[in-house]
Scaffold this motif. Structure first.
Motif, mmCIF file in Angstrom:
data_model
loop_
_atom_site.group_PDB
_atom_site.id
_atom_site.type_symbol
_atom_site.label_atom_id
_atom_site.label_comp_id
_atom_site.label_asym_id
_atom_site.label_seq_id
_atom_site.Cartn_x
_atom_site.Cartn_y
_atom_site.Cartn_z
ATOM 1 N N GLU A 148 36.825 52.783 36.691
ATOM 2 C CA GLU A 148 37.613 54.007 36.800
ATOM 3 C C GLU A 148 36.818 55.152 37.433
ATOM 4 N N HIS A 149 35.546 55.288 37.040
ATOM 5 C CA HIS A 149 34.818 56.494 37.445
ATOM 6 C C HIS A 149 33.804 56.263 38.557
ATOM 7 N N GLY A 176 34.106 53.408 40.733
ATOM 8 C CA GLY A 176 34.710 52.618 41.805
ATOM 9 C C GLY A 176 34.632 51.118 41.678
ATOM 10 N N SER A 177 33.830 50.585 40.716
ATOM 11 C CA SER A 177 33.725 49.131 40.597
ATOM 12 C C SER A 177 33.286 48.760 39.179
ATOM 13 N N THR A 218 28.130 55.845 36.707
ATOM 14 C CA THR A 218 29.379 56.153 36.014
ATOM 15 C C THR A 218 29.218 57.416 35.186
#
Ligand SMILES: Nc1ncnc2c1ncn2[C@@H]1O[C@H](COP(=O)(O)OP(=O)(O)O)[C@@H](O)[C@H]1O
Ligand SMILES: [Mg+2]
Length: 260
Positions: A229-230, A232-233, A241
């Motif tokens: 979510e924060h 990208g992967s 993150t």
């Protein structure tokens, strides 16, 4: 049924220089048997949150149910169900490991015989069996932390709160503690809420992370979900993150374990 459920939990301290909003509003739900990591920079409000959930500190706002008991109206009920291991341990350096554990059992109103039996069980569980007659001042950092946890488990609580359980420990001792926490959950179904500023620890140990910043929950989820979510992967580093969520790294101690 969650084992912890809080709504708008808050604590403001009154100080000479004005009010300090240590915890502004924490909504937290924890399922039985979960290992939840509270992650956040120094001063985020992690310790204050744990101290409220274990009844050591009264909230100045909000509500919570902990292990089936209302935090405000039935703190004694909550206390019976919780083990709490404080940030910097509280053992008496002059007594032996055995004395410390038996005394703790007696504090929890076990008979002397029951306290002795419980001491043996806890020592076996926590790898302290060979250290029972050693003075607590002669324990290594990792051994001392295991004693702290043994003391928090004396009354067999279904819910265990650990505040920075591995700060300052060497990597081997840290991994031993992670195994111990997983073992408690796997063998007894113990729910564990721990704080840490070690991202690798949060990643390895917690089923779910709750990121706290300036007294608020700013993100939560399983480690992989938070990363996706924060950062990208799901394979992103927790460091990136965390940086994306809070705009900074969790603490200087993240990369430099303290000497014990
Ligand atoms: N007893 C207190 N009186 C005044 N301020 C406090 C007290 N305890 C904590 N604080 C403040 O509340 C904030 C949150 O502290 P704490 O919960 O210890 O954070 P963390 O454990 O995440 O590092 C900090 O700004 C801290 O200085
Ligand atoms: Mg703290």
């Amino acid at each position: 049924m969650p084992i912890i459920s809080t709504s708008g939990l808050a604590r403001t301290f009154t100080t000479k220089t004005g009010p300090v909003n240590a915890v502004r509003s924490v909504d937290l739900t924890v399922a039985p048997g979960e290992i939840v990591g509270l992650l956040g920079p120094n001063g985020a409000g992690k310790t204050t949150t744990l101290r409220m959930l274990t009844t050591l500190l009264s909230p100045t706002g909000g509500a919570a149910t902990v292990a089936g008991h209302d935090l405000i109206s039935d703190p004694a009920g909550v206390r019976e169900k919780c083990g709490y291991v404080a940030q910097s341990g509280g053992v008496d350096p002059h007594v032996t490991v055995r004395e410390e554990l038996v005394t703790q059992g007696r504090l929890h109103r076990l008979s002397r015989a029951a306290a002795i039996t419980r001491t043996a069980e806890l020592a076996a569980r926590l790898g302290l069996g060979d250290l029972l007659d050693r003075r607590t001042s002669a324990l290594s950092g990792g051994q001392r932390r295991r004693l702290d946890i043994a003391m928090g488990l004396t009354h067999r609580p279904p819910l265990l709160f650990l505040d920075e359980p591995t700060t300052g420990l060497d990597p081997g001792s840290r991994e031993d503690l992670w195994d111990l926490v997983r073992g408690l959950r796997d063998d007894f179904g113990t729910t564990v809420v721990l704080t840490t500023h070690y991202l690798d620890e949060a990643d390895a140990l917690a089923d779910r992370l709750v990121v706290v910043d300036q007294g608020l929950v700013v993100a939560e989820g399983a480690p992989a979900a938070l990363k996706a979510e924060h950062a990208g992967s799901p394979d992103a580093s927790l460091h990136d993150t965390f940086l994306a969520i809070t705009g900074r790294t969790p603490a200087a101690a993240d990369t430099a374990p303290l000497a014990v």
